[in-house]
Design a protein around this motif. Structure first.
Motif, PDB file in Angstrom:
ATOM      1  N   LEU A 169       0.710  -1.357   0.053  1.00 41.25           N
ATOM      2  CA  LEU A 169      -0.006  -0.013   0.010  1.00 41.25           C
ATOM      3  C   LEU A 169       0.935   1.341  -0.081  1.00 41.25           C
ATOM      4  O   LEU A 169       1.956   1.256   0.748  1.00 41.25           O
ATOM      5  CB  LEU A 169      -0.696  -0.036   1.349  1.00 41.25           C
ATOM      6  N   LEU A 204      -0.980   6.565   2.287  1.00 38.52           N
ATOM      7  CA  LEU A 204      -2.210   6.169   2.879  1.00 38.52           C
ATOM      8  C   LEU A 204      -2.275   5.047   4.031  1.00 38.52           C
ATOM      9  O   LEU A 204      -3.019   5.198   4.741  1.00 38.52           O
ATOM     10  CB  LEU A 204      -2.944   5.153   1.572  1.00 38.52           C
ATOM     11  N   ASN A 207     -11.471   4.859  -0.411  1.00 40.56           N
ATOM     12  CA  ASN A 207     -10.128   4.962  -1.139  1.00 40.56           C
ATOM     13  C   ASN A 207     -10.058   3.445  -1.988  1.00 40.56           C
ATOM     14  O   ASN A 207      -9.510   3.551  -3.186  1.00 40.56           O
ATOM     15  CB  ASN A 207      -8.991   4.672  -0.283  1.00 40.56           C
ATOM     16  N   PHE A 208     -11.061   2.705  -1.631  1.00 37.38           N
ATOM     17  CA  PHE A 208     -10.899   1.467  -2.363  1.00 37.38           C
ATOM     18  C   PHE A 208     -12.268   1.064  -2.887  1.00 37.38           C
ATOM     19  O   PHE A 208     -13.235   1.326  -2.486  1.00 37.38           O
ATOM     20  CB  PHE A 208     -10.259   0.324  -1.496  1.00 37.38           C
ATOM     21  N   TYR A 225      -7.822   0.595  -5.944  1.00 45.73           N
ATOM     22  CA  TYR A 225      -7.864   1.835  -5.574  1.00 45.73           C
ATOM     23  C   TYR A 225      -8.981   2.567  -6.475  1.00 45.73           C
ATOM     24  O   TYR A 225      -9.275   2.425  -7.496  1.00 45.73           O
ATOM     25  CB  TYR A 225      -6.363   2.805  -6.097  1.00 45.73           C
ATOM     26  N   LYS A 226      -9.800   3.684  -6.177  1.00 44.77           N
ATOM     27  CA  LYS A 226     -10.432   4.479  -6.529  1.00 44.77           C
ATOM     28  C   LYS A 226      -9.775   5.429  -7.169  1.00 44.77           C
ATOM     29  O   LYS A 226      -8.521   5.885  -6.770  1.00 44.77           O
ATOM     30  CB  LYS A 226     -11.514   4.896  -5.501  1.00 44.77           C
ATOM     31  N   SER A 252      -7.551   8.169  -5.315  1.00 46.38           N
ATOM     32  CA  SER A 252      -6.358   7.479  -4.403  1.00 46.38           C
ATOM     33  C   SER A 252      -5.140   6.829  -5.043  1.00 46.38           C
ATOM     34  O   SER A 252      -4.230   6.299  -4.343  1.00 46.38           O
ATOM     35  CB  SER A 252      -7.254   6.458  -3.494  1.00 46.38           C
ATOM     36  N   LYS A 253      -5.361   6.751  -6.312  1.00 49.17           N
ATOM     37  CA  LYS A 253      -4.297   5.869  -7.229  1.00 49.17           C
ATOM     38  C   LYS A 253      -3.014   6.762  -6.844  1.00 49.17           C
ATOM     39  O   LYS A 253      -2.977   8.021  -6.693  1.00 49.17           O
ATOM     40  CB  LYS A 253      -4.673   5.976  -8.604  1.00 49.17           C
TER      41      LYS A 253
END
Lengths: 180, 348
Positions: free
Chosen positions: B299, B303, B323-324, B342-343, B346-347
């Motif tokens: 990760l 984050l 975030n995911f 990841y959304k 948030s990538k």
């Protein structure tokens, strides 16, 4: 009755043992294997002394080096624990998938005398129902349960101590209302 | 055992751990895989996740016999289970025969075997004569094994998980005494009582002991430093053991025995599902599991820092959803993803 008397006498003898500062053997005593390490290794490893094999009473060593008696359990007391465990508790805590939604959690609180909101574990268990509903995105149900729990939690005397738990319920309630 | 209470669970080919250990090579073309006991962490939700990824036998964390047979609050805090939690070994910390026999009487109807912890190096336990103290007290340990096996025979499986001594001959002597006492199998952690886990496990010691007791026909399970399937094979080939127990490796990657090099996202979704459905875990414990799994997945660091600052479970759920893509049970693709989904915002 006789067994209880014998048990009391044994406990008294055990206490006297402790006062006498009888040393509890360590793994370093009578070591037949030589070690490559320097000094006397494993001196802190206790070999408990059995004081009463019928109750499991043993003498162990505390970190200060003094001895300490770990009290035994009579056959009668063990029988009481067995009856409690098998007949009342029905074995260990049993939690299959879905068990949390089979019964209203507050109903258990109101009917089970051992459920007391002053006990942290009881409150955590109730909050975990809210967490499940929140995780499942069942926001209407979650909001209802949060409201009911808040009315109980906020009525407790030691409110300051559980403020964080109350804050979390308020947070979930607001988020659920916004999501509905 | 009093006949008015439940008796030890009946062992069949499906749940008898000794049968599984002895037959896995013939039935699955591989040695047995075991998820070992972890203080605090081998709770029911984590055990269930491991079972999805080729783990044959799973252990509970160590439960202190003395407390369990005397105290209902300890019972509620220490052990929860359900019908799918099998094959299960309950690990016990104990320093006398009476407590052990009573513990077995209470627990054996709800598990498939009992393991005596003879490896815990924690000072407080060692001073009580529990954990790794027992490898220096072979008379007591053998008498405990003998008492259980004399009373229950093949109805209750009994294992001992030991550490090695500085002098390996001492460990061989101990193992021979355990075999004489009737132990069903022995797990050897290849470190001494004082070896740090940062030091590599001593596979030579496990190999030496395994070879010396080969003629006793008591299976040996090797434990220590199994972090992926190449470690699994290396440990088996090198030591000649009958199977491998992983512990820390599974904490980071519960899908280790499924051949995954890092924790797949699906395992994390399963962990969330079981944790919520079984009644939750204390927040810090839940956070630590997620920290370990996400660490294994690589990760992104900022984050990860955010994760460690989350103070309660509801915020944790929101953080994951923000975030995911965290799928719930019943949603298409649940527990199937491998990489972190990841959304877009948030990538890394």
């Amino acid at each position: 009755m006789l067994r209880n008397q014998v048990y009391k006498q044994t406990s008294m003898i055990a206490r006297d043992f402790a006062k006498l500062q009888i040393s509890v053997p360590t793994a370093a005593d009578g070591e037949k294997y030589s070690s490559t390490a320097s000094g006397r290794p494993n001196q802190s490893v206790t070999k408990p002394v059995s004081l009463d094999s019928s109750t499991g009473e043993v003498l162990v060593r505390k970190s200060t080096g003094k001895t300490k008696v770990r009290k035994g359990q009579t056959a009668e007391e063990f029988e009481r624990q067995c009856a409690q465990f098998f007949d009342v508790e029905r074995g260990p805590v049993w939690t299959p998938v879905g068990w949390m939604t089979t019964r209203d959690p507050l109903l258990t609180l109101d009917t089970d005398p051992s459920s007391d909101l002053k006990i942290k574990q009881v409150r955590q268990k109730l909050a975990s129902h809210c967490h499940l509903l929140y995780y499942r995105k069942q926001y209407a149900d979650c909001a209802r349960l949060c409201e009911r729990l808040l009315s109980r939690f906020e009525a407790l005397d030691n409110r300051k101590k559980i403020q964080r738990e109350i804050d979390e319920l308020h947070y979930m309630l607001e988020r659920c209302r916004a999501a509905k | 055992m009093s006949s008015k209470y439940p008796q030890a669970r009946i062992l069949t080919k499906k749940n008898d751990p000794l049968h599984i250990i002895k037959t896995r090579k013939a039935t699955h073309q591989r040695a047995v895989t075991i998820a070992g006991p972890m203080v605090r962490y081998s709770k029911l939700p984590f055990r269930q996740v491991c079972r999805h990824y080729n783990v044959d036998i799973v252990y509970t964390p160590m439960i202190l016999a003395r407390e369990y047979v005397r105290n209902c609050h300890a019972r509620m805090a220490d052990f929860s289970s359900n019908e799918s939690d099998s094959p299960l070994i309950v690990q016990v910390g104990v320093n006398n025969v009476t407590d052990l026999l009573r513990f077995v009487e209470m627990v054996s109807p709800y598990c498939d075997g009992i393991g005596i912890n003879c490896g815990c190096p924690i000072k407080e336990q060692v001073r009580e004569g529990i954990g790794s103290a027992l490898i220096y007290n072979p008379e007591l340990l053998s008498s405990m094994v003998s008492a259980v096996k004399t009373k229950y025979g093949d109805k209750v499986r009994l294992e001992t998980k030991i550490r090695i001594h500085d002098n390996w001959d001492q460990t061989v002597d101990l193992c021979n005494q355990l075999c004489d006492a009737g132990v069903d199998w022995i797990t050897i952690h290849g470190r001494t009582r004082t070896t740090r886990s940062s030091e590599p496990v001593n596979l030579d010691a496990i190999k030496f002991i395994t070879q010396k007791i080969k003629s006793r026909n008591v299976p040996v399970i090797a434990n220590g430093d199994c972090f992926d399937m190449s470690d699994f094979q290396k440990i088996l080939d090198y030591t000649g053991a009958d199977g491998v127990m992983a512990v820390r490796g599974l904490l980071d990657n519960p899908a280790l025995f499924g051949g995954f090099k890092a924790c797949p996202w699906g395992a994390l979704e399963l962990f969330w599902h079981y944790t919520m459905e079984f009644g939750g875990l204390p927040h810090q414990l839940l956070l630590h599991h997620l920290h370990c799994m996400l660490g294994s997945m690589g990760l992104e660091k900022s984050l990860h820092n955010e994760l460690m600052n989350i103070k309660d479970t509801s915020h944790l759920i929101d953080w994951f959803d923000y975030n995911f893509v965290l799928k719930r049970f019943g949603e298409q693709g649940f527990a199937e993803a491998t990489d972190i989904p990841y959304k877009s915002h948030s990538k890394p």
